[in-house]
Enzyme design. Sequence first.
Site, PDB file in Angstrom:
ATOM      1  N   HIS A  76      -9.842  35.778   2.983  1.00  0.00           N
ATOM      2  CA  HIS A  76      -9.445  34.459   2.501  1.00  0.00           C
ATOM      3  C   HIS A  76      -8.391  34.665   1.549  1.00  0.00           C
ATOM      4  CE1 HIS A  76     -12.539  33.280   5.205  1.00  0.00           C
ATOM      5  NE2 HIS A  76     -13.477  34.106   4.675  1.00  0.00           N
ATOM      6  N   GLU A 114     -15.993  33.258  -2.197  1.00  0.00           N
ATOM      7  CA  GLU A 114     -15.788  34.216  -1.368  1.00  0.00           C
ATOM      8  C   GLU A 114     -14.651  35.086  -1.735  1.00  0.00           C
ATOM      9  OE1 GLU A 114     -15.926  35.981   3.329  1.00  0.00           O
ATOM     10  OE2 GLU A 114     -16.151  33.746   2.864  1.00  0.00           O
ATOM     11  N   GLU A 245     -19.127  42.382   6.397  1.00  0.00           N
ATOM     12  CA  GLU A 245     -19.995  41.091   5.700  1.00  0.00           C
ATOM     13  C   GLU A 245     -20.926  41.805   4.734  1.00  0.00           C
ATOM     14  OE1 GLU A 245     -18.881  38.343   6.054  1.00  0.00           O
ATOM     15  OE2 GLU A 245     -18.151  37.820   8.080  1.00  0.00           O
TER      16      GLU A 245
END
Length: 281
Positions: A76, A114, A245
Site C-alpha cells: 500500500h 497497515e 501477511e
Amino acid sequence: MGLVLAIGLTLFTACGVDTPASSPSSPPPPGTTTVFTTLPQPSPTTSAPPSSAPQPPPSSQQPPKTGKVVVLDPGHNGGNSGKPGEINKQVPAGRGKTKPCNTTGTSTDSGYTEHAFTWDVSQRISQALAAKGIRVILTRQNDTGVGPCVNERAAIGNDAGADAVVSIHADGSNSAGAHGFHVAYSAPPLNAQQGEPSMRLATALRDGLRAGGFPTSTYLGSNGLAPRADLGGLNLSTRPAALVECGNMRNAAEAAAMASEEGRQQYAAVIAKAIEDYLAA
C-alpha cells in the site's frame, strides 16, 4: 523469541480490508530506490512512536557485496486514500484478469495503519540485509505517495533481476479469533520462477517466522502457506516472489505488537534472516 515471551502474546499476518489511511502529500513517481537510512516519522494518529533502528555502517565500513539483489515491496502507501481515482483504475493482474491499481490497506482498531507498518518493517529488513552486503531495492520511496500499482511493483522486481521479491503486508480479518501469519505464493505457477524457487522462498519465510516464535494463521492457508491465483504482484512476477501477511491487525494482541517498535523489529529480524537463509541455500 524474546518479544513473544516478554509480552505474553503471539504475533501474526496479511491485508484484506480497505480502511481509509492518512491523506497524502504530493506523490513521487513510482520507481525503485536503494536502501533507506532513515525510518519514517509516524503521525500521532496513524503511526507508532519514532523508531531507533540501527543505521547502516559508514561507507568506509560497508560489508563485501554478495552480488545478490532483493526487492522489498511495502504494501500500500500513505497517500492512496486521497487518490481514489488513481488507485481504483484497472491494471493487469495476470491470468487474463485485471484488478484495481492498489488499495488503502487496513489498520488496527486504534488507527495504526497497515501502510505505516509495512513501510517501517521493510526499512528495518533492508538495513539488516544491507549490513550483509545484499543490495536492496524498495518498490516505493516513502509512506506519503500513491501506489505504485500492483503491475508496476511486479515490474520493479522483474527489471532488477531480483534473486528474491518479498512483499510485506498485514491482514484485517474480522473473523472471531483470527490470528497468525501466512505466506502467499502464485499457484498454479505461470513460469519457472513461480514454481520451485518461489515455493522455496515462501517456505523459507514460513520456517523463519515460525522459528522466531510467530504462530501460523488460524483462518487462511494451511500450515502457514497460502497458494493464491488472485494476487497481481505475484502473478506478474518473473522472479522468485512471495507475500508475507505478518499478522491480523484486528486482533488486539497482534495489533499491539505491530504498533510497538519492539514488535516491528522482531518481525523485521526474522524475515531478514529467512531471506538470508533462502539466498544462501
